[in-house]
Design a protein around this motif. Structure first.
Motif, PDB file in Angstrom:
ATOM      1  N   GLN A  99       0.828  -1.207   0.000  1.00 42.62           N
ATOM      2  CA  GLN A  99       0.000   0.000   0.000  1.00 42.62           C
ATOM      3  C   GLN A  99       0.865   1.260   0.000  1.00 42.62           C
ATOM      4  O   GLN A  99       0.540   2.247  -0.679  1.00 42.62           O
ATOM      5  N   ILE A 100       1.960   1.237   0.748  1.00 41.81           N
ATOM      6  CA  ILE A 100       2.858   2.408   0.759  1.00 41.81           C
ATOM      7  C   ILE A 100       3.502   2.588  -0.609  1.00 41.81           C
ATOM      8  O   ILE A 100       3.654   3.713  -1.104  1.00 41.81           O
ATOM      9  N   ALA A 101       3.863   1.474  -1.250  1.00 38.47           N
ATOM     10  CA  ALA A 101       4.484   1.559  -2.573  1.00 38.47           C
ATOM     11  C   ALA A 101       3.534   2.145  -3.609  1.00 38.47           C
ATOM     12  O   ALA A 101       3.986   2.687  -4.632  1.00 38.47           O
ATOM     13  N   ALA A 102       2.219   2.053  -3.361  1.00 37.91           N
ATOM     14  CA  ALA A 102       1.231   2.568  -4.310  1.00 37.91           C
ATOM     15  C   ALA A 102       0.979   4.062  -4.153  1.00 37.91           C
ATOM     16  O   ALA A 102       0.232   4.650  -4.927  1.00 37.91           O
ATOM     17  N   VAL A 103       1.595   4.698  -3.152  1.00 36.63           N
ATOM     18  CA  VAL A 103       1.434   6.139  -2.935  1.00 36.63           C
ATOM     19  C   VAL A 103       2.357   6.874  -3.898  1.00 36.63           C
ATOM     20  O   VAL A 103       3.501   6.468  -4.097  1.00 36.63           O
ATOM     21  N   PRO A 104       1.960   8.017  -4.511  1.00 41.53           N
ATOM     22  CA  PRO A 104       0.675   8.673  -4.312  1.00 41.53           C
ATOM     23  C   PRO A 104      -0.438   8.153  -5.196  1.00 41.53           C
ATOM     24  O   PRO A 104      -1.601   8.387  -4.927  1.00 41.53           O
ATOM     25  N   GLY A 105      -0.101   7.477  -6.317  1.00 39.66           N
ATOM     26  CA  GLY A 105      -1.149   6.971  -7.183  1.00 39.66           C
ATOM     27  C   GLY A 105      -1.951   8.099  -7.808  1.00 39.66           C
ATOM     28  O   GLY A 105      -1.527   9.250  -7.873  1.00 39.66           O
ATOM     29  N   PHE A 110      -7.218   8.637  -1.321  1.00 40.66           N
ATOM     30  CA  PHE A 110      -7.532   7.209  -1.354  1.00 40.66           C
ATOM     31  C   PHE A 110      -6.304   6.372  -1.026  1.00 40.66           C
ATOM     32  O   PHE A 110      -6.364   5.445  -0.217  1.00 40.66           O
ATOM     33  N   SER A 111      -5.163   6.687  -1.658  1.00 44.29           N
ATOM     34  CA  SER A 111      -3.971   5.868  -1.456  1.00 44.29           C
ATOM     35  C   SER A 111      -3.452   5.967  -0.020  1.00 44.29           C
ATOM     36  O   SER A 111      -3.048   4.963   0.572  1.00 44.29           O
ATOM     37  N   LEU A 112      -3.486   7.159   0.559  1.00 46.17           N
ATOM     38  CA  LEU A 112      -3.039   7.299   1.943  1.00 46.17           C
ATOM     39  C   LEU A 112      -4.039   6.666   2.915  1.00 46.17           C
ATOM     40  O   LEU A 112      -3.641   6.156   3.970  1.00 46.17           O
ATOM     41  N   GLN A 113      -5.319   6.670   2.576  1.00 42.31           N
ATOM     42  CA  GLN A 113      -6.300   5.985   3.417  1.00 42.31           C
ATOM     43  C   GLN A 113      -6.039   4.486   3.418  1.00 42.31           C
ATOM     44  O   GLN A 113      -6.177   3.817   4.448  1.00 42.31           O
ATOM     45  N   GLN A 114      -5.640   3.945   2.266  1.00 35.69           N
ATOM     46  CA  GLN A 114      -5.303   2.523   2.190  1.00 35.69           C
ATOM     47  C   GLN A 114      -4.114   2.209   3.097  1.00 35.69           C
ATOM     48  O   GLN A 114      -4.063   1.158   3.744  1.00 35.69           O
ATOM     49  N   VAL A 115      -3.152   3.119   3.149  1.00 34.54           N
ATOM     50  CA  VAL A 115      -1.990   2.935   4.041  1.00 34.54           C
ATOM     51  C   VAL A 115      -2.434   2.949   5.498  1.00 34.54           C
ATOM     52  O   VAL A 115      -2.026   2.101   6.294  1.00 34.54           O
ATOM     53  N   ALA A 116      -3.273   3.921   5.870  1.00 29.45           N
ATOM     54  CA  ALA A 116      -3.749   4.006   7.257  1.00 29.45           C
ATOM     55  C   ALA A 116      -4.519   2.754   7.645  1.00 29.45           C
ATOM     56  O   ALA A 116      -4.358   2.227   8.752  1.00 29.45           O
ATOM     57  N   ASP A 117      -5.355   2.252   6.731  1.00 31.70           N
ATOM     58  CA  ASP A 117      -6.111   1.034   7.020  1.00 31.70           C
ATOM     59  C   ASP A 117      -5.192  -0.170   7.195  1.00 31.70           C
ATOM     60  O   ASP A 117      -5.460  -1.047   8.018  1.00 31.70           O
ATOM     61  N   LEU A 218       7.174   0.124  12.555  1.00 29.52           N
ATOM     62  CA  LEU A 218       6.666   1.494  12.433  1.00 29.52           C
ATOM     63  C   LEU A 218       7.738   2.411  11.859  1.00 29.52           C
ATOM     64  O   LEU A 218       7.459   3.239  10.982  1.00 29.52           O
ATOM     65  N   ASP A 219       8.975   2.280  12.340  1.00 27.60           N
ATOM     66  CA  ASP A 219      10.080   3.094  11.819  1.00 27.60           C
ATOM     67  C   ASP A 219      10.288   2.837  10.326  1.00 27.60           C
ATOM     68  O   ASP A 219      10.476   3.772   9.545  1.00 27.60           O
ATOM     69  N   ALA A 220      10.237   1.557   9.947  1.00 30.88           N
ATOM     70  CA  ALA A 220      10.447   1.209   8.538  1.00 30.88           C
ATOM     71  C   ALA A 220       9.311   1.736   7.667  1.00 30.88           C
ATOM     72  O   ALA A 220       9.545   2.238   6.558  1.00 30.88           O
ATOM     73  N   ALA A 221       8.080   1.644   8.178  1.00 33.89           N
ATOM     74  CA  ALA A 221       6.933   2.142   7.417  1.00 33.89           C
ATOM     75  C   ALA A 221       7.017   3.656   7.239  1.00 33.89           C
ATOM     76  O   ALA A 221       6.722   4.184   6.163  1.00 33.89           O
ATOM     77  N   ALA A 222       7.421   4.357   8.306  1.00 31.60           N
ATOM     78  CA  ALA A 222       7.553   5.807   8.223  1.00 31.60           C
ATOM     79  C   ALA A 222       8.627   6.203   7.209  1.00 31.60           C
ATOM     80  O   ALA A 222       8.451   7.160   6.431  1.00 31.60           O
ATOM     81  N   ALA A 223       9.738   5.480   7.199  1.00 39.20           N
ATOM     82  CA  ALA A 223      10.813   5.786   6.251  1.00 39.20           C
ATOM     83  C   ALA A 223      10.354   5.536   4.819  1.00 39.20           C
ATOM     84  O   ALA A 223      10.601   6.358   3.915  1.00 39.20           O
ATOM     85  N   GLN A 224       9.673   4.408   4.587  1.00 39.35           N
ATOM     86  CA  GLN A 224       9.186   4.091   3.245  1.00 39.35           C
ATOM     87  C   GLN A 224       8.140   5.099   2.788  1.00 39.35           C
ATOM     88  O   GLN A 224       8.161   5.562   1.643  1.00 39.35           O
ATOM     89  N   LEU A 225       7.231   5.464   3.688  1.00 37.09           N
ATOM     90  CA  LEU A 225       6.175   6.396   3.327  1.00 37.09           C
ATOM     91  C   LEU A 225       6.748   7.789   3.047  1.00 37.09           C
ATOM     92  O   LEU A 225       6.313   8.476   2.119  1.00 37.09           O
TER      93      LEU A 225
END
Length: 250
Positions: A99-105, A110-117, A218-225
Motif C-alpha cells: 500500500q505504501i508503494a502505491a502512494v501517491p497513485g 484514497f492511497s493514503l487511506q489505504q496505508v492508514a487502514d 513502524l520506523d520502517a513504514a515511516a521511512a518508506q512512506l
C-alpha cells in the motif's frame, strides 16, 4: 485378537476426515511394522477451540497382548497458533508495504487511506493517522483509520502546528489524547530528501504497549512512506483541500 474386544469408543461428533487419516495410519503401521509420523493433525471438539497434535506410531511385540500399535501424541496447539499468527502478521506487513508503494497513485486521499487502514492490523494498533506538513508550517490530516467519523471530521478540520504537536506529545495520555480514548500514541516524522514532510501516528485504547518488533516496523513504514511522498505538493491550499475531502468522506 479380534475376538477379544477390550474397549471401543465412537464419537460421532468428530469430523471423519482427520479420524480416517489417523485410522489409516494405524492400519498401515499394524500391517507393515514400519514406524510412521503424522506431523500435524487437527481435533475438533463441540463448543471448544480446535486442538492440534503431532503423533508418532510404532508397532511393538508385547507378552500380554501380542503385536500392538503404540501412538505417542504431543499437543502442539500453542505452537501452531503462534505459527499461524506469525504467518498472518507477515501477510499484513506485506500488504502494508504494498500500500505504501502505491502512494501517491491517482488519488492521494484514497492511497493514503489505504496505508492508514493497513497500518492498524500490521502494527496491532487501534488507530492510525497521517498528517502532511504544509508550507504554512501546519500539519494537515490526510488519512485516518480506527476513529469515529465525527472524530475524523474534527481532526481533518483542525490542522495543528509543530509546537502544538510537541505539546500534545509531551502530555501523557489520556490527558493529551483523552478525547480520542487513547492510552498511548507513537508519532514518527515522515522525511524525504532530508526534509520533514509529515507525521505518522498510531495509538491504542488499551494499555498494552507495542513490542519492539512493532516499533521497528513502524520506523520502517515511516521511512518508506516519507520517501514515497517526496514529490507530493504541500501547499496549504492543496493540503487543505485534501483534508476537506477527508472530512466530506466521513
Amino acid at each position: 485378537p479380534l475376538d477379544q474386544l477390550i474397549q471401543s469408543h465412537n464419537d460421532e461428533r468428530q469430523p471423519h476426515g482427520h479420524a480416517d487419516e489417523l485410522a489409516a495410519l494405524v492400519a498401515d503401521v499394524a500391517a507393515t511394522g514400519r514406524p510412521r509420523h503424522l506431523r500435524e493433525f487437527r481435533h475438533d471438539s463441540p463448543g471448544q477451540e480446535p486442538n492440534w497434535w503431532s503423533a508418532t506410531l510404532r508397532r511393538i511385540d508385547t507378552e500380554s497382548w501380542g503385536q500392538v500399535v503404540v501412538t505417542l501424541a504431543v499437543d502442539t496447539t500453542d505452537q501452531v497458533r503462534a505459527r499461524h499468527l506469525l504467518e498472518e502478521r507477515e501477510r499484513w506487513n506485506v500488504a502494508l508495504r504494498q500500500q505504501i508503494a502505491a502512494v501517491p497513485g491517482q488519488n492521494l486521499v484514497f492511497s493514503l487511506q489505504q496505508v492508514a487502514d493497513a497500518l492498524v492490523p500490521a502494527l496491532q494498533a487501534d488507530v492510525a493517522a497521517i498528517r502532511l506538513l504544509g508550507a504554512d508550517a501546519k500539519l494537515h490530516l490526510v488519512a485516518a483509520s480506527g476513529l469515529r467519523p465525527s472524530e475524523i471530521r474534527r481532526l481533518a478540520l483542525d490542522p495543528i502546528t509543530i509546537r502544538r504537536l510537541e505539546t500534545m506529545s509531551r502530555g501523557a495520555p489520556p490527558t493529551a489524547f483523552g478525547s480520542l480514548g487513547l492510552h498511548w500514541v507513537e508519532v514518527r516524522w515522515l522525511e524525504a530528501g532530508g526534509e520533514r514532510v509529515g507525521i505518522l501516528t498510531i495509538g491504542a485504547r488499551s494499555k498494552r504497549r507495542p513490542p519492539e518488533n512493532d516499533l521497528t516496523l513502524l520506523d520502517a513504514a515511516a521511512a518508506q512512506l516519507g520517501n514515497a511522498l517526496e514529490k507530493i505538493e504541500r501547499s496549504p491550499q492543496f493540503l487543505r483541500s485534501r483534508s476537506l475531502e477527508v472530512a466530506r468522506v466521513n
